[in-house]
Design an enzyme around this catalytic site. Sequence first.
Site, mmCIF file in Angstrom:
data_model
loop_
_atom_site.group_PDB
_atom_site.id
_atom_site.type_symbol
_atom_site.label_atom_id
_atom_site.label_comp_id
_atom_site.label_asym_id
_atom_site.label_seq_id
_atom_site.Cartn_x
_atom_site.Cartn_y
_atom_site.Cartn_z
ATOM 1 N N LYS A 100 -59.581 -2.273 -133.725
ATOM 2 C CA LYS A 100 -58.308 -2.550 -133.025
ATOM 3 C C LYS A 100 -58.286 -4.047 -132.669
ATOM 4 C CE LYS A 100 -56.184 -3.007 -129.501
ATOM 5 N NZ LYS A 100 -55.355 -4.216 -129.220
ATOM 6 N N GLU B 250 -69.153 -7.262 -124.701
ATOM 7 C CA GLU B 250 -69.350 -8.707 -124.657
ATOM 8 C C GLU B 250 -68.187 -9.252 -123.859
ATOM 9 O OE1 GLU B 250 -68.944 -12.194 -124.901
ATOM 10 O OE2 GLU B 250 -68.702 -12.209 -127.087
ATOM 11 N N CYS C 197 -65.829 -17.543 -124.830
ATOM 12 C CA CYS C 197 -66.555 -16.840 -123.768
ATOM 13 C C CYS C 197 -67.755 -17.644 -123.277
ATOM 14 C CB CYS C 197 -66.956 -15.450 -124.242
ATOM 15 S SG CYS C 197 -67.719 -15.457 -125.852
ATOM 16 N N GLU D 134 -63.124 -17.098 -114.568
ATOM 17 C CA GLU D 134 -62.970 -17.526 -115.961
ATOM 18 C C GLU D 134 -61.523 -17.959 -116.194
ATOM 19 O OE1 GLU D 134 -63.390 -14.568 -119.178
ATOM 20 O OE2 GLU D 134 -64.715 -16.016 -120.143
#
Length: 503
Positions: free
Chosen positions: A193, A269, A303, A404
Amino acid sequence: MVMTAREVDPRVQAFLGGGPKRLLIGGDFVEAASGKTFATHDPATGDRLAEVAEGDAADIDRAVQAARRAFDGGPWPAMTAAERSRLIWRLADLIEERSEVFAQLETLDNGKPLTVARRDDVGGTVEYFRYYAGWPTKIEGATVPVSVADTFAYTLRQPVGVCGQIVPWNYPLMMAAWKVAPALAAGCTVVLKPAEQTPLSAILLGELCLEAGIPPGVVNVVTGYGETAGAALAAHPHVDKVAFTGSSEVGRLILRAASQSNLKKVSLELGGKSPNIVFADADMDAAREGAAAGIFYNMGQDCTAGSRVFVEHGIYDDVAQFIADQAAKLRVGPGFDEATEIGPLVSQEQLDRVLGYIELGPGEGARILSGGGRAEGAELQKGFFVKPTVLANARNDMRVAQEEIFGPVVSVIPFRDVEDVVRQGNDIAYGLGAGIWTKNLAKAHRVASALRAGTVWVNTYGATDAALPFGGFKESGHGREMGFEAIHLYTEVKSVWVNLAES
Ligand code: NAP
Ligand code: MG
């Protein structure tokens, strides 16, 4: 030569033309059961690129059934390791042949500079598939000396089964590769997906899987939204494992869905807020450049972005100013322009989010040394362009340093000594990456050991390699991708006892 957006490769135009892109289920390209589609856009212009099938729970169910059939009775897990290996290698060759098509699709769909898409996203993907093409013939069990008389015991390492793989938009093709390649090597089947913002390269990848001769149903691709298609995949009772890359918030939802359905295996992750540490005894040219590149690469939508740069007292002003000067020099523009270093962010949502943090910084007491808002220039106003931004006088407890941002925004934070920077560096919920810049070898290894992060770079930043494990401590994730670790993620160990006694 500077390429303009008018020079789109004819194969890309052909891919984008000819009606809505469809789902890949059981080897066939099909419309969503609902008949619905959604648009994907070029972040440099806001223009619509293509309509894409909007898969939801019904389509996920069809895809899982196809993957289930391909796993339970199909040729893929049963085929010899050498045959599986050859088909994965052929897939890598086909991706390489279509390198330019993939690179342009990534730039159009995600916004990233074409030069980067070619070299890193597509080049890295080809290497990644080749690395895992070598694994099927090397997945071994062990013979084990159990302390029971007349007994032969051994282990088998077998594919975990049907894998749901949910990937984000920052490296659309590469994130798909990180998940699909080891799953295929292990003999699993897949329902992929992709992110709603960047579905195109995953659809082409699905086409090439078929062209490579990977049997129908082994790789299924369901485009659609996270709350519908993604959630249905995470909750599906016939999925054996789900692998996810994205936000910590959705990571929690995936764990909950797994725990409330069939306790499927989960690997995650998630995000990061990685410290990139510049000691006063570093090679200063390399360190300052590494600090700037560590945050601005891929517009900070990474990331492992080095979004907290820690600088030792005494060199703080010099390093902060250098990063600010670098930021001001970076060329912001459409990714299709080969001179571009900073493309647009992926979406209006990300632009709003990043601008929100840029406003927040000064309110918390940080000082904007460079950047600080949308990029100027009439031709950039339709896209989601933001200036690379340096927040100086930042403290580790500010929200801009703890949360973040996922954009080209760096907090530059001073520190006193090793103990101070290890404490500050670890004082965060995340633990994905970390950088250390020093010429003192003993100090480098000491700090590398003390930082709670899945990857530490010493006098370099941001490299990944298919052979080296990658993943996070703390809230940055569960499990490790790459290397043999990813084979672990996609296999189950079976222990076999054999009674050798004569009756
Ligand atoms: P996200 O929502 O976590 O998206 C990642 C993937 O998860 C996408 O395919 C998404 O689908 C899907 N998803 C969303 N909701 C889901 C659900 N309830 N169940 C199952 N799957 C679901 O990330 P985002 O909203 O695009 O970005 C938000 C923030 O996440 C970023 O600002 C950044 O901080 C972080 N992020 C981290 C990474 C990373 O590499 N670690 C990558 C991207 C974003 P749709 O996109 O179709 O909704
Ligand atoms: Mg898009």
